[in-house]
Design a protein around this motif. Structure first.
Motif, mmCIF file in Angstrom:
data_model
loop_
_atom_site.group_PDB
_atom_site.id
_atom_site.type_symbol
_atom_site.label_atom_id
_atom_site.label_comp_id
_atom_site.label_asym_id
_atom_site.label_seq_id
_atom_site.Cartn_x
_atom_site.Cartn_y
_atom_site.Cartn_z
ATOM 1 N N ARG A 94 0.820 -1.227 0.003
ATOM 2 C CA ARG A 94 -0.079 0.176 -0.079
ATOM 3 C C ARG A 94 0.924 1.179 -0.006
ATOM 4 O O ARG A 94 0.553 2.231 -0.828
ATOM 5 C CB ARG A 94 -0.782 0.042 1.285
ATOM 6 N N ARG A 98 1.409 4.027 -2.894
ATOM 7 C CA ARG A 98 1.085 5.482 -2.499
ATOM 8 C C ARG A 98 1.973 6.424 -2.933
ATOM 9 O O ARG A 98 1.794 7.380 -3.361
ATOM 10 C CB ARG A 98 0.901 5.499 -0.875
ATOM 11 N N SER A 173 -6.017 1.182 5.805
ATOM 12 C CA SER A 173 -7.188 1.458 4.959
ATOM 13 C C SER A 173 -7.860 0.218 4.419
ATOM 14 O O SER A 173 -7.308 -0.915 4.643
ATOM 15 C CB SER A 173 -6.692 2.181 3.721
ATOM 16 N N ASP A 174 -9.192 0.588 4.224
ATOM 17 C CA ASP A 174 -9.983 -0.608 3.600
ATOM 18 C C ASP A 174 -10.254 -0.391 2.129
ATOM 19 O O ASP A 174 -10.790 -1.077 1.567
ATOM 20 C CB ASP A 174 -11.435 -0.830 4.267
ATOM 21 N N GLU A 175 -9.653 0.543 1.407
ATOM 22 C CA GLU A 175 -9.746 0.737 0.131
ATOM 23 C C GLU A 175 -8.907 -0.130 -0.583
ATOM 24 O O GLU A 175 -7.809 -0.653 -0.441
ATOM 25 C CB GLU A 175 -8.817 2.000 -0.223
ATOM 26 N N PRO A 176 -9.473 -1.018 -1.531
ATOM 27 C CA PRO A 176 -8.786 -2.220 -2.301
ATOM 28 C C PRO A 176 -7.654 -1.596 -3.167
ATOM 29 O O PRO A 176 -7.446 -0.380 -3.560
ATOM 30 C CB PRO A 176 -10.036 -2.578 -3.351
ATOM 31 N N ASP A 178 -5.101 -1.641 -6.140
ATOM 32 C CA ASP A 178 -4.947 -1.714 -7.627
ATOM 33 C C ASP A 178 -3.754 -2.589 -7.995
ATOM 34 O O ASP A 178 -2.777 -2.108 -8.727
ATOM 35 C CB ASP A 178 -5.081 -0.371 -8.228
ATOM 36 N N THR A 203 -9.328 -7.476 -0.574
ATOM 37 C CA THR A 203 -8.401 -6.315 -0.500
ATOM 38 C C THR A 203 -7.907 -5.953 -1.928
ATOM 39 O O THR A 203 -7.147 -4.859 -2.211
ATOM 40 C CB THR A 203 -7.073 -6.810 0.206
ATOM 41 N N THR A 204 -8.393 -6.515 -3.125
ATOM 42 C CA THR A 204 -7.934 -6.175 -4.196
ATOM 43 C C THR A 204 -9.074 -5.825 -5.250
ATOM 44 O O THR A 204 -10.190 -6.415 -5.422
ATOM 45 C CB THR A 204 -7.010 -7.134 -5.087
ATOM 46 N N SER A 205 -8.789 -4.807 -6.254
ATOM 47 C CA SER A 205 -9.772 -4.653 -7.258
ATOM 48 C C SER A 205 -9.104 -5.143 -8.721
ATOM 49 O O SER A 205 -9.520 -5.041 -9.855
ATOM 50 C CB SER A 205 -10.118 -3.159 -7.391
#
Length: 234
Positions: A94, A98, A173-176, A178, A203-205
């Protein structure tokens, strides 16, 4: 032209160090398709005199620049971690995304439930004998070093720090991501169920894969062949 091995940055599990993965670098066989890059944590082996990490998010922020150095000039690479190493790998991935570090292509998490799902039973705060017994229960094995009083005294501080870091961990964060994620698990793991391991799909998109390998929770201590072959083939 001979294909270059796929670089795999490897994060230690609780109580272990980079030496566990350095041994993999020496081994021949199908795993040569993967180039193992061990990452050392403070408080063990050559970094024994450094204070161990106590917070996984802070650890990831401090380890990310080291991984940038280790992967300098590498066109693409993956990150692998088992148990505690899985959540460290996740937070490092992550952080690398970032800051826009190029090259990270895949996250491999092993022997771990999804990052938002800790276990109910804890070892943190127990007396030494109870702590070691509880960690043995969690891991499904007991390291012989803890039967030597002198070695036990040396190793316990970093193990306690690792276990507390893992048990107190909350995802940043809980945002998947990429980023493709593969979850691996020993088929006979009594600590992490198949359902636990599949929690990483959230956890992934960018694609999720689940792989079971022979063995229990510490299946990778039996040798890296099956694990690295699975990584090399997809």
């Amino acid at each position: 032209m001979v294909p270059q091995p796929f670089p795999l940055v490897c994060l230690p599990f609780a109580g272990s160090g980079a030496g566990f993965y350095r041994a993999w670098q020496e081994m021949a066989g199908p795993q040569q398709s993967v180039g193992v890059i061990p990452v050392q944590l403070p408080g063990r082996e050559e970094l024994f005199l450094e204070a161990p990490f106590t917070d996984a998010i802070e650890a990831a922020a401090l380890l990310a620049p080291r991984i940038v150095e280790l992967t300098s000039g590498v066109p693409d690479f993956g990150i692998f971690g088992h148990s505690l190493g899985a959540v460290l790998s996740y937070e490092i991935a992550r952080e690398l995304l970032r800051i826009g570090h190029p090259g990270l292509r895949h996250l491999y998490v092993s022997g771990s439930p999804g990052p938002g799902n800790g276990r109910d039973a804890r070892a943190t705060g127990l007396r030494d004998d109870e702590f070691i017994a509880r960690v043995q229960e969690f891991a499904g094995y007991r390291h012989a070093a803890f039967d030597d009083p002198d070695l036990r005294e040396l190793l316990l501080p970093s193990l306690r720090a690792d276990v507390a870091m893992h048990e107190n961990y909350k995802p940043s964060s809980d945002e998947p991501l990429d980023l493709p994620v593969t979850a691996l698990r020993g088929a006979d793991d009594a600590l992490v169920t198949r359902e636990h391991a599949r929690q990483w799909s959230a956890t992934t998109s960018a694609g999720f894969r689940y792989i079971e390998l022979p063995g229990g929770h510490m299946y990778l201590s039996d040798g890296p062949g099956a694990l690295l072959s699975a990584i090399a083939t997809g």
